[in-house]
Design a protein around this motif. Structure first.
Motif, PDB file in Angstrom:
ATOM      1  N   SER A  33       0.923  -1.302  -0.133  1.00 18.79           N
ATOM      2  CA  SER A  33      -0.069   0.051  -0.149  1.00 18.79           C
ATOM      3  C   SER A  33       0.916   1.148  -0.188  1.00 18.79           C
ATOM      4  O   SER A  33       1.799   1.194   0.878  1.00 18.79           O
ATOM      5  CB  SER A  33      -1.000   0.000   1.169  1.00 18.79           C
ATOM      6  N   LYS A  34       0.663   1.921  -0.788  1.00 18.09           N
ATOM      7  CA  LYS A  34       1.575   3.239  -1.217  1.00 18.09           C
ATOM      8  C   LYS A  34       1.141   4.397  -0.400  1.00 18.09           C
ATOM      9  O   LYS A  34      -0.084   4.831  -0.344  1.00 18.09           O
ATOM     10  CB  LYS A  34       1.582   3.799  -2.551  1.00 18.09           C
ATOM     11  N   SER A  35       2.009   5.159   0.638  1.00 20.65           N
ATOM     12  CA  SER A  35       1.671   6.485   1.202  1.00 20.65           C
ATOM     13  C   SER A  35       2.213   7.465   0.353  1.00 20.65           C
ATOM     14  O   SER A  35       3.247   7.414  -0.461  1.00 20.65           O
ATOM     15  CB  SER A  35       2.324   6.248   2.516  1.00 20.65           C
ATOM     16  N   TYR A  36       1.986   8.864   0.780  1.00 18.98           N
ATOM     17  CA  TYR A  36       2.496   9.805   0.109  1.00 18.98           C
ATOM     18  C   TYR A  36       2.944  10.892   1.010  1.00 18.98           C
ATOM     19  O   TYR A  36       2.482  11.149   2.105  1.00 18.98           O
ATOM     20  CB  TYR A  36       1.471  10.561  -0.749  1.00 18.98           C
ATOM     21  N   ALA A  37       3.878  11.726   0.410  1.00 17.51           N
ATOM     22  CA  ALA A  37       4.373  13.079   1.216  1.00 17.51           C
ATOM     23  C   ALA A  37       3.651  14.127   1.097  1.00 17.51           C
ATOM     24  O   ALA A  37       4.340  15.320   1.060  1.00 17.51           O
ATOM     25  CB  ALA A  37       5.779  12.978   0.824  1.00 17.51           C
ATOM     26  N   PHE A  38       2.465  14.137   0.868  1.00 17.02           N
ATOM     27  CA  PHE A  38       1.533  15.113   0.618  1.00 17.02           C
ATOM     28  C   PHE A  38       0.119  14.760   1.085  1.00 17.02           C
ATOM     29  O   PHE A  38      -0.132  13.430   1.259  1.00 17.02           O
ATOM     30  CB  PHE A  38       1.382  15.874  -0.722  1.00 17.02           C
ATOM     31  N   PRO A  39      -0.777  15.770   1.117  1.00 15.80           N
ATOM     32  CA  PRO A  39      -2.069  15.432   2.122  1.00 15.80           C
ATOM     33  C   PRO A  39      -2.790  14.721   1.005  1.00 15.80           C
ATOM     34  O   PRO A  39      -3.408  15.190  -0.073  1.00 15.80           O
ATOM     35  CB  PRO A  39      -2.668  16.715   2.294  1.00 15.80           C
ATOM     36  N   VAL A  40      -3.419  13.304   1.200  1.00 19.30           N
ATOM     37  CA  VAL A  40      -4.193  12.760   0.762  1.00 19.30           C
ATOM     38  C   VAL A  40      -5.233  11.995   1.760  1.00 19.30           C
ATOM     39  O   VAL A  40      -5.241  11.524   2.541  1.00 19.30           O
ATOM     40  CB  VAL A  40      -3.799  11.402   0.057  1.00 19.30           C
ATOM     41  N   LEU A  41      -6.535  12.648   1.404  1.00 20.77           N
ATOM     42  CA  LEU A  41      -7.848  12.566   2.194  1.00 20.77           C
ATOM     43  C   LEU A  41      -8.551  11.579   1.463  1.00 20.77           C
ATOM     44  O   LEU A  41      -8.850  11.639   0.041  1.00 20.77           O
ATOM     45  CB  LEU A  41      -8.401  13.660   2.364  1.00 20.77           C
ATOM     46  N   CYS A  42      -9.532  10.827   2.184  1.00 18.97           N
ATOM     47  CA  CYS A  42     -10.144   9.420   1.269  1.00 18.97           C
ATOM     48  C   CYS A  42     -11.554   9.828   1.986  1.00 18.97           C
ATOM     49  O   CYS A  42     -11.621   9.791   3.362  1.00 18.97           O
ATOM     50  CB  CYS A  42      -9.724   8.267   1.712  1.00 18.97           C
ATOM     51  N   VAL A  43     -12.863   9.705   1.406  1.00 21.06           N
ATOM     52  CA  VAL A  43     -13.832   9.756   1.791  1.00 21.06           C
ATOM     53  C   VAL A  43     -14.610   8.181   1.343  1.00 21.06           C
ATOM     54  O   VAL A  43     -14.628   8.129   0.151  1.00 21.06           O
ATOM     55  CB  VAL A  43     -14.778  10.918   1.350  1.00 21.06           C
ATOM     56  N   ASP A 139     -12.544   9.889  -3.667  1.00 23.58           N
ATOM     57  CA  ASP A 139     -13.930   9.700  -3.557  1.00 23.58           C
ATOM     58  C   ASP A 139     -14.180   8.104  -3.670  1.00 23.58           C
ATOM     59  O   ASP A 139     -13.838   7.540  -4.730  1.00 23.58           O
ATOM     60  CB  ASP A 139     -14.569  10.363  -4.634  1.00 23.58           C
ATOM     61  N   ASP A 140     -14.904   7.681  -2.587  1.00 22.61           N
ATOM     62  CA  ASP A 140     -15.027   6.415  -2.561  1.00 22.61           C
ATOM     63  C   ASP A 140     -13.821   5.330  -2.744  1.00 22.61           C
ATOM     64  O   ASP A 140     -13.914   4.353  -3.682  1.00 22.61           O
ATOM     65  CB  ASP A 140     -16.091   6.031  -3.631  1.00 22.61           C
ATOM     66  N   ALA A 141     -12.817   5.505  -1.887  1.00 17.71           N
ATOM     67  CA  ALA A 141     -11.843   4.947  -1.883  1.00 17.71           C
ATOM     68  C   ALA A 141     -11.278   3.864  -0.734  1.00 17.71           C
ATOM     69  O   ALA A 141     -10.150   3.499  -0.665  1.00 17.71           O
ATOM     70  CB  ALA A 141     -10.583   5.442  -2.405  1.00 17.71           C
ATOM     71  N   PHE A 142     -12.102   3.785   0.185  1.00 18.22           N
ATOM     72  CA  PHE A 142     -11.830   3.356   1.448  1.00 18.22           C
ATOM     73  C   PHE A 142     -11.507   1.691   1.247  1.00 18.22           C
ATOM     74  O   PHE A 142     -10.450   1.305   2.071  1.00 18.22           O
ATOM     75  CB  PHE A 142     -13.133   3.214   2.361  1.00 18.22           C
ATOM     76  N   GLN A 143     -11.850   1.073   0.294  1.00 26.41           N
ATOM     77  CA  GLN A 143     -11.513  -0.319   0.101  1.00 26.41           C
ATOM     78  C   GLN A 143     -10.376  -0.204  -0.827  1.00 26.41           C
ATOM     79  O   GLN A 143      -9.994  -1.480  -1.181  1.00 26.41           O
ATOM     80  CB  GLN A 143     -12.677  -1.007  -0.373  1.00 26.41           C
ATOM     81  N   HIS A 144      -9.986   0.608  -1.414  1.00 26.78           N
ATOM     82  CA  HIS A 144      -9.040   0.692  -2.540  1.00 26.78           C
ATOM     83  C   HIS A 144      -7.692   0.759  -1.760  1.00 26.78           C
ATOM     84  O   HIS A 144      -6.993   1.669  -1.726  1.00 26.78           O
ATOM     85  CB  HIS A 144      -8.873   1.966  -3.428  1.00 26.78           C
ATOM     86  N   ARG A 145      -7.189  -0.166  -1.285  1.00 28.03           N
ATOM     87  CA  ARG A 145      -6.087  -0.311  -0.328  1.00 28.03           C
ATOM     88  C   ARG A 145      -4.806  -0.115  -0.782  1.00 28.03           C
ATOM     89  O   ARG A 145      -3.497  -0.053  -0.065  1.00 28.03           O
ATOM     90  CB  ARG A 145      -6.128  -1.329   0.871  1.00 28.03           C
ATOM     91  N   LYS A 146      -4.706  -0.112  -2.072  1.00 27.92           N
ATOM     92  CA  LYS A 146      -3.352   0.116  -2.878  1.00 27.92           C
ATOM     93  C   LYS A 146      -2.797   1.468  -2.473  1.00 27.92           C
ATOM     94  O   LYS A 146      -1.388   1.734  -2.740  1.00 27.92           O
ATOM     95  CB  LYS A 146      -3.485  -0.130  -4.409  1.00 27.92           C
ATOM     96  N   VAL A 147      -3.823   2.328  -2.118  1.00 28.53           N
ATOM     97  CA  VAL A 147      -3.453   3.845  -1.627  1.00 28.53           C
ATOM     98  C   VAL A 147      -3.615   3.721  -0.376  1.00 28.53           C
ATOM     99  O   VAL A 147      -4.609   3.405   0.103  1.00 28.53           O
ATOM    100  CB  VAL A 147      -4.060   4.807  -2.473  1.00 28.53           C
ATOM    101  N   LYS A 148      -2.734   4.427   0.668  1.00 32.31           N
ATOM    102  CA  LYS A 148      -2.955   4.405   1.825  1.00 32.31           C
ATOM    103  C   LYS A 148      -3.018   5.955   2.022  1.00 32.31           C
ATOM    104  O   LYS A 148      -2.067   6.735   2.151  1.00 32.31           O
ATOM    105  CB  LYS A 148      -1.757   4.146   2.774  1.00 32.31           C
ATOM    106  N   ALA A 149      -4.220   6.298   2.119  1.00 33.02           N
ATOM    107  CA  ALA A 149      -4.679   7.821   2.371  1.00 33.02           C
ATOM    108  C   ALA A 149      -4.048   8.053   3.709  1.00 33.02           C
ATOM    109  O   ALA A 149      -4.071   7.611   4.766  1.00 33.02           O
ATOM    110  CB  ALA A 149      -6.221   8.169   2.389  1.00 33.02           C
ATOM    111  N   GLY A 150      -3.513   9.498   3.976  1.00 38.44           N
ATOM    112  CA  GLY A 150      -3.117   9.673   5.177  1.00 38.44           C
ATOM    113  C   GLY A 150      -4.359  10.026   6.305  1.00 38.44           C
ATOM    114  O   GLY A 150      -3.960  10.295   7.576  1.00 38.44           O
TER     115      GLY A 150
END
Length: 335
Positions: A33-43, A139-150
Motif C-alpha cells: 500500500s503506497k503512502s504519500y508525502a503530501f495530503p491525501v484524504l479519503c471519503v 472519492d469512495d476509496a476506503f476499500q482501495h487499499r493500494k493507496v494508503k490515504a493519510g
C-alpha cells in the motif's frame, strides 16, 4: 429482494473470510500500500452506497479550494471510458461518471476533477501536472487499499449504521466491521436535525471508536427552491410534478417532499442509471420534473427537457463543525 438475500446467507462467511484476509494481508504488509508525502484524504464507507459521499466531498471542496490547489480523484463509476481522465469544459458524464461530472459542473476550474480506476496511477499523473494539486481528495476509496490515504473519513448512515449490518450479499457491508479502525474520523450521516445528545452518545457507544478516532454527526437540509438551467422557483409554488431519481436511496428525499404535502409521481431508477432515449422521450411529456442534482447534470443538456427540468439542492451540516474542520486542516498542515 429480502428473501433472496436471506437465501444467500450461506455465502456470507465466504465473503467475510475473503475480505477479512485481504485486509489482514494489507495490514501485515504482505500486500503493498503506497503512502504519500503530501495530503491525501479519503471519503468512503463500509456499506455499498447511499451514505452521502458526494455531499461530503463537496463539503471538503468548499472547505479547502480557496486555500489549496485541490484535486478530486474518483473511480468514475458507470463511465464508458478507461484509465485516467481529467475533466474539462467538453467532458461528459459518460466519460467520467455522474458524481465527478457533478463536481466539475459545480466548481469548474476552481479544482481539478479526475478519474482513474487505478488510484495510484491517477495520483501519479495529477502530481506530474504543471499545476499539480497540493491536496488530493479520494472519492469512495476506503476499500482501495493500494493507496494508503493519510486521513480517512468513514461515513455511515443514521438509519443503517455499519455496526448493525452484515457483509454482502445478505447485508450491505463491503468488508467486515472492524475495517472501521482505519478511519481517523467517522461521520454518522443523514441524521434527523432534532437528534439529541443522549442518542448521539448511544450511537457512539455502539461504534466504539478507537482513542485516535473522532465521531461526528451530519444532516441533510433540502432547499426551499428548485433550480433549472435558467430559473429558480419556490417549492411552495409547485402544484404537482414528476420526481425522477437515479440514486442509491431516495427515501429521505421522498419523505421531505411528502412532509411538504406536495403532489408528485415518483419515477425511481437504480443508482448510476444511464437514461435511455425512451426515458428522455417519456420525461419530455411531463409538465414539470424535479430531480436530484446528480441526475440533473446528466439530463440538463437534452433540449427537449430544458423547459421542464429542475433539481432540488441539498446542503450538509456537521455538528461541531469547527472541530471537524480543524481536524482536516491540522492534518494538511503536517505536510
Amino acid at each position: 429482494m429480502k428473501l433472496i438475500r436471506l437465501l444467500l446467507l450461506p455465502i456470507v462467511p465466504i465473503y467475510f473470510a475473503i475480505t477479512w484476509f485481504r485486509n489482514l494481508f494489507y495490514d501485515l504488509g504482505y500486500k503493498s500500500s503506497k503512502s504519500y508525502a503530501f495530503p491525501v484524504l479519503c471519503v468512503g464507507n463500509l456499506s455499498a452506497g447511499g451514505t452521502g459521499k458526494t455531499p461530503m466531498v463537496e463539503y471538503l471542496i468548499r472547505l479547502l479550494k480557496d486555500d489549496f490547489k485541490l484535486a478530486t480523484l474518483s473511480r468514475g463509476y458507470g463511465r464508458k471510458t478507461k484509465g485516467f481522465r481529467l475533466a474539462n469544459a467538453a467532458t461528459t458524464a459518460l466519460e467520467i461518471g455522474d458524481e465527478p461530472f457533478q463536481f466539475y459542473h459545480k466548481f469548474k476550474d476552481d479544482i481539478l476533477v479526475s478519474v482513474d480506476e487505478n488510484r495510484q496511477h491517477g495520483i501519479e499523473i495529477l502530481r506530474a501536472l504543471k499545476n499539480k494539486p497540493e491536496v488530493v481528495v479520494l472519492d469512495d476509496a476506503f476499500q482501495h487499499r493500494k493507496v494508503k490515504a493519510g486521513f480517512n473519513i468513514l461515513l455511515t448512515t443514521y438509519n443503517k449504521p455499519f455496526y448493525s449490518d452484515f457483509v454482502l450479499p445478505t447485508g450491505d457491508l463491503r468488508e467486515p466491521k472492524n475495517g472501521a479502525k482505519r478511519a481517523q474520523v467517522i461521520v454518522v450521516t443523514k441524521c434527523p436535525e432534532t437528534i439529541s445528545k443522549l442518542e448521539k452518545d448511544n450511537i457512539i457507544s455502539k461504534i466504539k471508536p478507537k482513542p485516535y478516532q473522532k465521531v461526528f454527526f451530519s444532516s441533510i437540509s433540502y432547499s426551499e427552491f428548485v433550480i433549472s438551467n435558467s430559473k429558480k422557483i419556490a417549492l411552495q409554488d409547485v402544484q404537482s410534478f414528476t420526481l425522477v431519481t437515479g440514486i442509491a436511496n431516495a427515501k429521505p428525499l421522498v419523505s421531505f417532499l411528502n412532509k411538504k404535502q406536495l403532489k408528485f409521481n415518483h419515477l425511481e431508477f437504480k443508482d448510476h442509471y444511464n437514461f435511455s432515449a425512451l426515458d428522455i422521450e417519456r420525461f419530455a411529456k411531463e409538465t414539470l420534473i424535479i430531480t436530484t442534482e446528480k441526475d440533473f447534470v446528466r439530463l440538463k443538456d437534452y433540449s427537449e427537457l430544458s423547459d421542464n427540468l429542475y433539481y432540488l439542492p441539498i446542503t450538509v451540516s456537521i455538528d461541531n463543525t469547527k472541530d471537524f474542520n480543524t481536524s482536516i486542516l491540522n492534518f494538511i498542515k503536517r505536510f
